[in-house]
Scaffold this motif. Structure first.
Motif, mmCIF file in Angstrom:
data_model
loop_
_atom_site.group_PDB
_atom_site.id
_atom_site.type_symbol
_atom_site.label_atom_id
_atom_site.label_comp_id
_atom_site.label_asym_id
_atom_site.label_seq_id
_atom_site.Cartn_x
_atom_site.Cartn_y
_atom_site.Cartn_z
ATOM 1 N N VAL A 1 5.995 31.768 15.450
ATOM 2 C CA VAL A 1 5.771 30.414 14.948
ATOM 3 C C VAL A 1 4.500 30.459 14.119
ATOM 4 N N LEU A 2 4.658 30.541 12.795
ATOM 5 C CA LEU A 2 3.515 30.552 11.894
ATOM 6 C C LEU A 2 2.923 29.153 11.836
ATOM 7 N N MET A 3 1.605 29.081 11.771
ATOM 8 C CA MET A 3 0.967 27.768 11.834
ATOM 9 C C MET A 3 0.670 27.177 10.466
ATOM 10 N N ASN A 4 0.955 27.888 9.385
ATOM 11 C CA ASN A 4 0.862 27.257 8.070
ATOM 12 C C ASN A 4 2.210 26.640 7.735
ATOM 13 N N GLN A 5 2.504 25.536 8.400
ATOM 14 C CA GLN A 5 3.759 24.820 8.208
ATOM 15 C C GLN A 5 3.490 23.322 8.318
ATOM 16 N N PRO A 6 4.400 22.493 7.788
ATOM 17 C CA PRO A 6 4.129 21.046 7.747
ATOM 18 C C PRO A 6 3.829 20.426 9.103
ATOM 19 N N LEU A 7 4.470 20.916 10.150
ATOM 20 C CA LEU A 7 4.301 20.303 11.472
ATOM 21 C C LEU A 7 3.435 21.156 12.386
ATOM 22 N N HIS B 1 0.827 -1.218 0.000
ATOM 23 C CA HIS B 1 0.000 0.000 0.000
ATOM 24 C C HIS B 1 0.859 1.266 0.000
ATOM 25 N N LYS B 2 2.110 1.149 -0.402
ATOM 26 C CA LYS B 2 3.025 2.270 -0.175
ATOM 27 C C LYS B 2 2.610 3.521 -0.941
ATOM 28 N N MET B 3 2.088 3.397 -2.143
ATOM 29 C CA MET B 3 1.719 4.575 -2.918
ATOM 30 C C MET B 3 0.648 5.379 -2.188
ATOM 31 N N GLU B 4 -0.405 4.681 -1.780
ATOM 32 C CA GLU B 4 -1.517 5.379 -1.141
ATOM 33 C C GLU B 4 -1.117 5.893 0.246
ATOM 34 N N MET B 5 -0.379 5.081 0.999
ATOM 35 C CA MET B 5 0.034 5.500 2.342
ATOM 36 C C MET B 5 0.982 6.694 2.282
ATOM 37 N N PHE B 6 1.919 6.650 1.353
ATOM 38 C CA PHE B 6 2.854 7.764 1.235
ATOM 39 C C PHE B 6 2.132 9.030 0.799
ATOM 40 N N HIS B 7 1.166 8.889 -0.103
ATOM 41 C CA HIS B 7 0.350 10.033 -0.510
ATOM 42 C C HIS B 7 -0.320 10.665 0.703
ATOM 43 N N ASP B 8 -0.840 9.838 1.596
ATOM 44 C CA ASP B 8 -1.544 10.378 2.758
ATOM 45 C C ASP B 8 -0.585 10.966 3.782
ATOM 46 N N GLN B 9 0.624 10.425 3.881
ATOM 47 C CA GLN B 9 1.594 11.069 4.778
ATOM 48 C C GLN B 9 1.916 12.467 4.269
ATOM 49 N N ILE B 10 2.119 12.593 2.966
ATOM 50 C CA ILE B 10 2.362 13.926 2.402
ATOM 51 C C ILE B 10 1.148 14.822 2.608
ATOM 52 N N GLU B 11 -0.048 14.234 2.559
ATOM 53 C CA GLU B 11 -1.270 15.014 2.741
ATOM 54 C C GLU B 11 -1.292 15.691 4.114
ATOM 55 N N ARG C 1 -1.759 19.687 4.415
ATOM 56 C CA ARG C 1 -2.778 20.391 5.200
ATOM 57 C C ARG C 1 -2.156 21.484 6.064
ATOM 58 N N GLY C 2 -1.000 21.172 6.632
ATOM 59 C CA GLY C 2 -0.337 22.185 7.438
ATOM 60 C C GLY C 2 0.122 23.361 6.628
ATOM 61 N N VAL C 3 0.740 23.105 5.474
ATOM 62 C CA VAL C 3 1.259 24.185 4.636
ATOM 63 C C VAL C 3 0.126 25.059 4.110
ATOM 64 N N LEU C 4 -0.986 24.434 3.732
ATOM 65 C CA LEU C 4 -2.113 25.200 3.196
ATOM 66 C C LEU C 4 -2.907 25.905 4.285
ATOM 67 N N GLY C 5 -2.719 25.491 5.527
ATOM 68 C CA GLY C 5 -3.390 26.166 6.634
ATOM 69 C C GLY C 5 -4.879 25.930 6.686
ATOM 70 N N ASP C 6 -5.319 24.695 6.373
ATOM 71 C CA ASP C 6 -6.746 24.428 6.521
ATOM 72 C C ASP C 6 -7.098 24.290 7.991
#
Length: 794
Positions: free
Chosen positions: A436-442, A359-369, A373-378
């Motif tokens: 500390v801006l909150m539109n960041q990956p972590l 399942h690596k393709m789908e799982m890796f896609h979701d890890q990047i997701e 979400r953090g970068v886009l600031g949803d």
């Protein structure tokens, strides 16, 4: 059991890095966090930078000097002293295997990281590194690269036996390494074609050697992943930062039936839990089914089979921490200490690796997701736009702020510094403020460290462990949540500038050290060890605040200059000092705390880190008269041993100082009659951040604000105080509970939680709070140091 760990970050769910040691070089502060973080991005640091000497050395040799266990709990058990030779042999014979020493334990034993992959991977780290950087900087592009068929393998991290007496995890790891190194079965080929496996083979050598849960400092390492006070967790964190595994498996014991996470509620709202549970439940089921089929053991999944009691709320446990970095992270609790227990762990990892491969393709896609979400600031309603750590006189000492920013960088969190004044939320902040801006990956991890937390007391009947850990309140600094966007000239912090210490009016007869940060305590203890004359102000020293330290300059000028520079202190010379001064001396401290190994624990560790001369003692030591060798006894335990009790009474009556911490010590005081107080206590799992009102005129609370915060774990409060008892701190009368889990607390409101007084010729201070808790409550450490100086005889 379970007791997990956590980890740290930097990149994402694929193989990365030029080699396996993290990049960056930094030094450490006295409690082990980095002093200077990062290189190119806010990268993080090597194991050395956390105070771990990553000695490569002859790790393949059997260390005959180790006093290892003489008996084996089951036939395949491998003694720690044998592990290095086994790994070196595999390393020599298999091109799939690389072995590194990533650091040393508290007692100096090597920590082994083994990487197993297809040999062709070794030449592709540059390509993987580029994809990793894209994942964080432009996650949407990384997802498109994966969709278009980019070549990648996903890392899986296996953490073996972080609790030293849960042995099967390490033995399973060794067996897995051998299988993956030499076997050419279809399953092994499928795993190696799609993944890279990283084994922290024995995460706690000290505990394995002596058959103990904790490490050589008495710490439960699976509670230290936010604090990072211990070398083992710092070394682990450095590797997680480097690899950012897509799957993280933490091998523990013992639960019957065997247990595989995910967990029960409550789930921390800062997780992207939908992305996690989408894969975690199916992976756990695949792991359990394989164990049942091949080992014959039943299994349970808390998320599926329980309502509460095995939660994933707190970030201090390894898998929970890894979740903030996009890992599908679970604890596996094998059933028993046996060959069957080892086999169950072995099969659980094989199942998880095959699940990842398929399942690596789908799982890796979701890890990047998650990073996307953090970068886009949803979810703007859940997170502030930013947190500001204001510069200026209302902020904590610069040492404290530097420690905070360093810690955030170590955890992979992006931090910026304002180069010009700016206005946000209607307030103008000076240049030098951190943002500390909150539109960041972590952003999830950033928020869980900086938010105010939640009162979840009535959301769930009971919690697995602590439910509050907030850095601002417990480390003692100011942060402001800004809800709306603002404009500012910001520069991303790559390396923290430590405060530049200095000595002003260096030729004066005396020096004054303000009592306003932990490094002041370290400086005083260093000077006392040198034989310097030092006094503590018993009130306010004009211009320097409460409880300042005064040092006679004769013979100490160079030492004071060096300490100011090394510890980031501003020390001021003066030719006259007024007010009431108490002479200090080098204290001999006995400590009896909650330890897990070798008679040590976080009480003596933290005091030692502050520079005190501390000796751990036992109930038997005290009962046999050993307190006669000490000036102060710091105690966390209760005991019905009559000789122990009488020894304490005699020690204090003859002028010794007694510092009690927590509800057990309050109960012991009831038996001893040292202070005429009546106490009440919560449940043993009640915990959280509380609001307190300090008696700022008392030396114990020197330079603390009147309205402040503290931490409780199994809290005690004093409902009645007799003659001669001073109330040093009390809970606020209204709304005293800020965050955590403590249900039946109404009667504690407004009650004293720190009291002091005398017994015979000695002084006593009782803390109903826990100001040294797991070496995490850094902003409260000074109150205990002040109590030692206050209570000890002149």
């Amino acid at each position: 059991m379970r007791r997990r760990w956590l980890v740290i970050l930097l990149t994402a769910a694929l193989v990365l890095g030029q080699g396996i040691l993290p990049v960056g070089t930094v030094s450490t502060d006295h409690l082990g966090l980095v002093e200077a973080a990062a290189t190119s991005q806010p990268t993080v640091t090597s194991a050395d930078s956390y105070g771990v000497a990553s000695q490569q050395g002859p790790y393949w040799k059997t260390d005959s000097t180790i006093q290892d266990r003489t008996t084996k709990p089951y036939p395949s058990f491998v003694r720690y002293s044998e592990i290095g030779a086994i790994l070196r042999d595999i390393d020599k014979r298999s091109p799939r295997v690389k072995v590194e020493v990533i650091g040393q334990s508290a007692l100096g034993h090597d920590l082994y990281l083994v990487i197993v992959s297809d040999p062709s991977v070794h030449g592709r780290y540059g390509r993987y590194q580029a994809l990793r950087n894209t994942m964080l900087r432009d996650p949407a592009k990384a997802q498109e690269m994966i969709k278009q068929g980019a070549d990648f393998k996903v890392p899986i991290f296996i953490n073996g036996s972080i609790h030293g007496n849960e042995e099967p995890g390490t033995d399973a790891a060794l067996r897995l390494i051998e299988t993956l190194a030499f076997d050419n079965s279809d399953e092994v080929r499928e795993i190696l074609d799609n993944t890279i496996l990283l084994f922290n083979v024995n995460a706690n050598p000290d505990g394995r050697i002596v058959n103990a849960r904790g490490n050589g400092n008495g710490f439960d390492l699976n509670r230290d992943l936010i604090t990072l006070s211990q070398p083992e967790t710092r070394a682990l964190v450095a590797q997680i930062v480097q690899w950012k595994p897509m799957i993280f498996l933490d091998l523990h014991g013992f639960v019957d039936p065997l247990l595989i996470e995910p967990c029960t509620p409550p789930h921390n709202p800062n997780y992207e839990y939908d992305l996690f549970i989408k894969w975690a439940l199916d992976m756990a089921t695949a792991m359990g089914d394989r164990i049942k089929d091949r080992v014959g053991l039943d299994y349970q999944i808390p998320y599926r089979d329980q309502e509460a009691g095995w939660d994933d709320y707190l970030p201090i446990l390894t898998p929970m921490y890894a979740m903030y970095h996009g890992s599908i992270a679970v604890t596996v609790e094998t059933k028993e200490r046996s060959e069957t227990g080892v086999e169950a762990h072995y099969q659980s990892v094989m199942a998880a690796a095959l699940f990842a491969a398929r399942h690596k393709m789908e799982m890796f896609h979701d890890q990047i997701e998650q990073f996307k979400r953090g970068v886009l600031g949803d979810k703007p309603e859940q997170y502030p736009y930013a947190y500001v750590l204001p510069a200026g006189p209302d902020q904590a000492h610069p040492n404290v702020v530097a420690d905070v920013v360093e810690a955030l960088l170590v955890h992979g969190i992006e931090v910026h510094e304002a180069k010009q004044p700016f206005t946000a939320g209607g307030t103008t902040y000076p240049a030098g403020s951190y943002v500390v801006l909150m539109n960041q990956p972590l952003r999830g991890l950033a928020n869980t460290l900086l938010w105010e937390g939640e009162d979840i007391s009535y959301d769930i009947p009971a919690m697995y462990d602590i439910s509050a850990w907030q850095l601002p309140e417990l480390w003692g600094f100011k942060r402001v949540a800004i809800e709306e966007p603002f404009s500012a000239q910001l520069v991303q912090v790559q390396k923290v500038k430590r405060p530049q210490g200095s000595v002003q009016n260096a030729n004066a007869a005396y020096y004054v050290i303000p009592n306003d940060n932990n490094n002041a305590i370290r400086a005083v203890n260093a000077l006392l060890e040198r034989g310097a004359e030092v006094w503590m102000a018993q009130g306010s020293l004009p211009g320097f605040g409460q409880g300042a330290f005064v040092v006679r300059a004769d013979g100490q000028r160079q030492a004071v200059k060096d300490l100011a520079k090394d510890l980031g202190l501003t020390i001021t010379g003066t030719n006259s000092v007024g007010g009431s001064l108490k002479p200090l001396r080098r204290l001999r401290v006995a400590a009896l705390g909650q330890g897990y190994a070798l008679g040590r624990g976080y009480v003596d560790f933290t005091l030692r880190e502050l520079g005190f001369d501390v000796t751990p003692v036992t109930v038997s030591d005290v009962a046999s008269g050993r307190l006669a060798d000490f000036d102060v006894f710091v105690n966390q335990v209760n005991s019905s041993n009559s000789a122990f009790q009488q020894a304490i009474r005699d020690f204090v009556a003859q002028g010794g100082a007694y510092i009690g911490i927590g509800a057990d010590s309050a109960a012991l005081n009831q038996r001893l009659g040292l202070l005429p107080v009546v106490y009440n206590a919560g449940k043993r799992d009640d915990n959280g951040v509380v609001r307190v009102v300090n008696n700022t005129e008392h030396p114990v609370m020197a330079n603390y604000p009147a309205n402040d915060y503290s931490f409780v774990y199994y809290p005690a409060w004093f409902t009645s105080t007799g003659d001669g008892v001073e109330v040093i701190s009390r809970l606020q009368a209204e709304n005293f509970f800020m965050a955590g889990h403590w249900r039946d607390r109404k009667d504690a409101a407004g009650s004293a939680v720190v009291v002091g007084g005398t017994y015979g010729n000695g002084r006593v201070v009782l803390f109903g709070t826990d100001p040294l808790f797991r070496a995490h409550t850094r902003g409260l450490f000074r109150s205990v140091a002040n109590a030692l100086f206050y209570a000890a005889q002149d």
